[in-house]
Scaffold this motif. Structure first.
Motif, short mmCIF file in Angstrom:
data_model
loop_
_atom_site.label_atom_id
_atom_site.label_comp_id
_atom_site.label_asym_id
_atom_site.label_seq_id
_atom_site.Cartn_x
_atom_site.Cartn_y
_atom_site.Cartn_z
N PHE A 48 51.30 4.41 -83.98
CA PHE A 48 52.10 3.19 -84.08
C PHE A 48 52.17 2.74 -85.53
O PHE A 48 51.30 3.05 -86.33
CB PHE A 48 51.48 2.06 -83.26
N GLY A 49 53.18 1.94 -85.84
CA GLY A 49 53.28 1.29 -87.15
C GLY A 49 54.01 2.12 -88.17
O GLY A 49 54.41 3.25 -87.93
N PRO A 50 54.19 1.53 -89.36
CA PRO A 50 54.95 2.19 -90.41
C PRO A 50 54.18 3.35 -91.04
O PRO A 50 52.95 3.33 -91.11
CB PRO A 50 55.17 1.08 -91.43
N GLU A 144 47.92 -3.94 -90.76
CA GLU A 144 49.01 -3.14 -91.34
C GLU A 144 49.89 -3.97 -92.26
O GLU A 144 49.93 -5.20 -92.17
CB GLU A 144 49.85 -2.54 -90.20
N LEU A 145 50.60 -3.29 -93.12
CA LEU A 145 51.61 -3.87 -94.00
C LEU A 145 52.96 -3.39 -93.47
O LEU A 145 53.27 -2.21 -93.56
CB LEU A 145 51.40 -3.39 -95.44
N HIS A 146 53.75 -4.30 -92.90
CA HIS A 146 55.03 -3.92 -92.29
C HIS A 146 56.16 -4.11 -93.29
O HIS A 146 56.47 -5.24 -93.67
CB HIS A 146 55.26 -4.73 -91.02
N PRO A 147 56.82 -3.00 -93.71
CA PRO A 147 57.88 -3.08 -94.72
C PRO A 147 59.28 -3.31 -94.14
O PRO A 147 59.63 -2.76 -93.09
CB PRO A 147 57.82 -1.71 -95.40
N PHE A 148 60.04 -4.10 -94.86
CA PHE A 148 61.44 -4.39 -94.50
C PHE A 148 62.27 -4.34 -95.78
O PHE A 148 61.90 -4.96 -96.79
CB PHE A 148 61.57 -5.79 -93.89
#
Length: 178
Positions: A48-50, A144-148
């Protein structure tokens, strides 16, 4: 998270410069086909996750033709800082861009998670993204660090799931650890 305490004061600002030599800019690759994370060894497309990838100057890592690979942006940030301290020069860094994909946050095992798109077209230049730090949504390795790619998308995510929005040059390895 490995190295997070040692690198807590370091930031990733300045890790990417224009002095990558004569090597052309890289293009992100798909992290499919059983490719594993260079830090934890997990199969990237099964987490899961980026995700993320780092292309280094001078052909590093030497054991393959292609980037260093990560199933977590938090792991990528720590590894980038550690490698830079040992002389590895990053040329291009790419991370999952949740502004490019439709995603859904799901409940599983008492936690909240978001899908891990791994196609080449789901990645963006890490320096162009905005990161949600300290949200309630975890990644492959926990916090986590979620990037956009779009700041408004990051702000909307933070508004719904908590956290703070930071730019690439504001991140530190400690941001991935809670």
């Amino acid at each position: 998270m490995l190295g997070a305490a040692v690198l807590a004061g370091a930031t990733v600002a300045g890790c990417l410069g224009d002095d990558g030599g004569d090597e052309p800019s890289a293009e992100p690759i798909a992290l499919t086909g059983g490719l594993t994370c260079d830090v934890c060894g997990m199969v990237i497309e099964e987490t899961f996750g980026p995700a993320g990838q780092i292309f280094y100057a001078d052909g590093k890592p030497e054991d393959r033709d292609g980037p260093a690979r990560f199933d977590s942006v938090a792991e990528l940030v720590v590894s980038l800082a550690e490698r830079e301290r040992t002389g590895w020069e990053p040329r291009d860094v790419f991370v999952t861009d949740y502004s490019r994909v439709e995603y859904e946050v799901v409940e599983q095992g008492g936690g909240q998670y978001v899908a891990n798109p791994v196609g080449a077209d789901t990645f963006a230049d890490a320096t162009d993204c905005h990161y949600v730090v300290d949200s309630d949504v975890e990644g492959a390795m926990g916090p986590e660090l979620h990037p956009f790619g779009e700041r408004g998308d990051a702000e909307e995510f933070a508004g719904e799931y908590g956290g703070e929005v930071k730019a690439w040059d504001e991140l530190s390895p400690a941001d991935g650890a809670r």
